[in-house]
Design an enzyme around this catalytic site. Structure first.
Site, PDB file in Angstrom:
ATOM      1  N   GLN A  66       0.822  -1.208   0.000  1.00 42.39           N
ATOM      2  CA  GLN A  66       0.000   0.000   0.000  1.00 42.39           C
ATOM      3  C   GLN A  66       0.862   1.265   0.000  1.00 42.39           C
ATOM      4  O   GLN A  66       1.734   1.433   0.852  1.00 42.39           O
ATOM      5  CB  GLN A  66      -0.933   0.047   1.214  1.00 42.39           C
ATOM      6  CG  GLN A  66      -1.927   1.195   1.050  1.00 42.39           C
ATOM      7  CD  GLN A  66      -2.756   1.483   2.285  1.00 42.39           C
ATOM      8  OE1 GLN A  66      -2.211   1.756   3.342  1.00 42.39           O
ATOM      9  NE2 GLN A  66      -4.055   1.431   2.143  1.00 42.39           N
ATOM     10  N   CYS A  99      -6.503   7.189   5.058  1.00 41.77           N
ATOM     11  CA  CYS A  99      -5.831   7.467   6.335  1.00 41.77           C
ATOM     12  C   CYS A  99      -6.309   8.810   6.912  1.00 41.77           C
ATOM     13  O   CYS A  99      -6.241   9.832   6.237  1.00 41.77           O
ATOM     14  CB  CYS A  99      -4.314   7.471   6.147  1.00 41.77           C
ATOM     15  SG  CYS A  99      -3.462   7.841   7.693  1.00 41.77           S
ATOM     16  N   LYS A 158      -8.099   1.934  -1.458  1.00 40.24           N
ATOM     17  CA  LYS A 158      -8.822   1.740  -0.192  1.00 40.24           C
ATOM     18  C   LYS A 158      -9.387   3.090   0.214  1.00 40.24           C
ATOM     19  O   LYS A 158      -8.636   4.059   0.364  1.00 40.24           O
ATOM     20  CB  LYS A 158      -7.880   1.181   0.868  1.00 40.24           C
ATOM     21  CG  LYS A 158      -8.564   0.940   2.216  1.00 40.24           C
ATOM     22  CD  LYS A 158      -7.717   0.017   3.082  1.00 40.24           C
ATOM     23  CE  LYS A 158      -8.298  -0.151   4.476  1.00 40.24           C
ATOM     24  NZ  LYS A 158      -8.018   1.002   5.341  1.00 40.24           N
ATOM     25  N   ASN A 186     -15.077  -3.390   4.640  1.00 41.43           N
ATOM     26  CA  ASN A 186     -14.172  -3.232   5.795  1.00 41.43           C
ATOM     27  C   ASN A 186     -14.815  -2.373   6.885  1.00 41.43           C
ATOM     28  O   ASN A 186     -15.500  -1.399   6.595  1.00 41.43           O
ATOM     29  CB  ASN A 186     -12.861  -2.582   5.308  1.00 41.43           C
ATOM     30  CG  ASN A 186     -11.937  -2.174   6.436  1.00 41.43           C
ATOM     31  OD1 ASN A 186     -11.589  -1.006   6.563  1.00 41.43           O
ATOM     32  ND2 ASN A 186     -11.531  -3.115   7.255  1.00 41.43           N
ATOM     33  N   GLY A 187     -14.516  -2.758   8.114  1.00 39.81           N
ATOM     34  CA  GLY A 187     -14.947  -1.968   9.269  1.00 39.81           C
ATOM     35  C   GLY A 187     -15.726  -2.790  10.261  1.00 39.81           C
ATOM     36  O   GLY A 187     -16.826  -3.251   9.976  1.00 39.81           O
ATOM     37  N   ASP A 188     -15.107  -3.035  11.433  1.00 41.75           N
ATOM     38  CA  ASP A 188     -15.792  -3.685  12.564  1.00 41.75           C
ATOM     39  C   ASP A 188     -16.138  -5.149  12.334  1.00 41.75           C
ATOM     40  O   ASP A 188     -17.104  -5.643  12.906  1.00 41.75           O
ATOM     41  CB  ASP A 188     -17.077  -2.928  12.945  1.00 41.75           C
ATOM     42  CG  ASP A 188     -16.798  -1.503  13.390  1.00 41.75           C
ATOM     43  OD1 ASP A 188     -15.635  -1.194  13.703  1.00 41.75           O
ATOM     44  OD2 ASP A 188     -17.743  -0.700  13.417  1.00 41.75           O
ATOM     45  N   GLY A 227      -9.145  -5.831  10.045  1.00 43.81           N
ATOM     46  CA  GLY A 227      -8.017  -5.115  10.651  1.00 43.81           C
ATOM     47  C   GLY A 227      -7.895  -5.456  12.114  1.00 43.81           C
ATOM     48  O   GLY A 227      -7.287  -6.475  12.494  1.00 43.81           O
ATOM     49  N   ARG A 228      -8.531  -4.630  12.968  1.00 46.01           N
ATOM     50  CA  ARG A 228      -8.361  -4.823  14.410  1.00 46.01           C
ATOM     51  C   ARG A 228      -8.820  -6.192  14.883  1.00 46.01           C
ATOM     52  O   ARG A 228      -8.284  -6.725  15.864  1.00 46.01           O
ATOM     53  CB  ARG A 228      -9.093  -3.694  15.153  1.00 46.01           C
ATOM     54  CG  ARG A 228      -8.397  -2.339  14.958  1.00 46.01           C
ATOM     55  CD  ARG A 228      -9.291  -1.199  15.337  1.00 46.01           C
ATOM     56  NE  ARG A 228     -10.473  -1.165  14.466  1.00 46.01           N
ATOM     57  CZ  ARG A 228     -11.502  -0.352  14.635  1.00 46.01           C
ATOM     58  NH1 ARG A 228     -11.494   0.492  15.645  1.00 46.01           N
ATOM     59  NH2 ARG A 228     -12.518  -0.379  13.799  1.00 46.01           N
TER      60      ARG A 228
END
Ligand code: FMN
Length: 332
Positions: A70, A100, A139, A200-202, A224-225
């Site tokens: 990336q 970002c 992204k 993406n997300g959660d 991710g997390r």
């Protein structure tokens, strides 16, 4: 999922995360069946101007292929030059960061700032995709803020300009990582684009992975997390997708031994001092939600050698399981 000429084994991908998705972590994610891994974001300018630290982020291993590198930046010609360098270095895909939220990045007109500049996004994607022969992806976020939700527009511009997939994080820039990711915007992007869309997300468990693929309608799921201290999320989600039965959670010994193997990969790659220091946060993630984890986290934060960290983890595993470590070390 297929991105350009690259065919992925399954729909689950590891998100790019600065300070987290370094080579040792990517190798672990890959071992646990992530179909695609991304590097931490790399400065296009840093690459082109020969910054050594920036170049180190490109270190790779054949086992992690296909690898997406990336890039972040805002100048189309600098991004194109960096993309060529990265391609020559063996990247299988190249991704451009349009999401970002960090002030240092945004104030340079990079990352999520570009969500405010659709015509510059078109120029960047066109210029970079014309310069390389590996697939280019982007992204993005939901938008800059609540008043300017434009993920659909940016995704379509990226597609029209040569991007071969879009990952959508369902938060605006001004949300950073707070609130809940909006998955409806991901569906809207999917409805308007022909190229693969990665939601993406959660996403933190196999059930949510399947919702992303089913109800939300994505081609791929980016985690991710939810993968921090939890590389099993990929293999468990794949197993759930294929067998429709929820696989069991990894056991305490499995988590402890994986943390130790991660520690060894870290110190081999970064040296003992830096490896142990950087491993502290990962080790804390592995033991999250275990009984008495807060106290152990403090101990881990004081460990300076790999032996010390390993002993803290093994003793903790022994105390939690009530079984001597020799009993489970060999099995895991
Ligand atoms: C520590 C950290 C570092 C991140 N670094 C990057 C990055 O380098 N590039 C990027 O596109 N997104 C980055 N992100 C955002 C993630 O890729 C992802 O979009 C976000 O965390 C939401 O997904 P999640 O809920 O699965 O974590 C970062 C997130 C975190 C928590």
């Amino acid at each position: 999922m297929r991105i350009g000429e690259i065919s992925l084994d399954n729909p689950f991908v590891l998100a790019p995360m600065a300070g987290v998705t370094d080579l040792p972590f990517r190798l672990l994610a890959k071992k646990h069946k992530a179909a695609l891994v991304y590097t931490e974001m790399v400065s296009a300018q840093g690459l082109v101007y020969g910054n050594q630290k920036t170049h180190r982020i490109l270190d790779s291993d054949p086992f992690e292929k296909p690898l997406s590198v990336q890039l972040f930046g805002s100048d189309p010609s600098v991004l194109a030059e960096a993309a060529l360098m990265v391609q020559d270095n063996g990247a299988d895909l190249i991704d451009i960061n349009l999401g970002c939220p960090v002030p240092k990045i945004v104030k340079n007109g990079e990352g999520s700032y570009l969500m405010k500049e659709p015509s510059l996004v078109a120029k960047i994607v066109r210029r970079v995709s014309d310069s390389i022969n590996v697939p280019l992806t982007v992204k993005i976020r939901k938008g800059w803020d609540r008043q300017s939700v434009n993920a659909v527009e940016i995704a379509q511009i990226a597609e029209d300009s040569g991007a071969q997939a879009v990952a959508v994080h369902g938060r605006t820039r001004d949300q950073y990582y707070s609130g809940k990711a909006d998955w409806r915007i991901i569906t809207k992007v999917k409805e308007k684009c022909k190229i693969p869309i990665i939601g993406n997300g959660d996403v933190t468990n196999p059930k949510e992975c399947l919702v992303m693929l089913g109800e939300v309608g994505c081609d791929g799921v980016m985690i991710g997390r939810g993968a921090m201290g939890n590389p099993w999320i990929f293999s468990r989600s794949l197993s759930y997708l294929e067998r429709k039965r929820m696989p069991s959670e990894p056991s305490v010994p499995e988590k402890i031994m994986t943390a130790i193997s991660h520690l060894h990969k870290m110190t081999a790659y970064k040296g003992e001092t830096r490896g142990v220091k950087e491993m502290r946060k990962h080790a804390a993630w592995y033991i999250k939600n275990m009984r008495g984890a807060a106290k152990i986290r403090n101990k881990l934060n004081q460990a300076v050698t790999a032996d010390q960290m390993e002993k803290i983890l093994l003793d903790y595993g022994e105390s939690l399981t009530g079984v001597l470590k020799e009993g489970w070390m060999a099995e895991n």
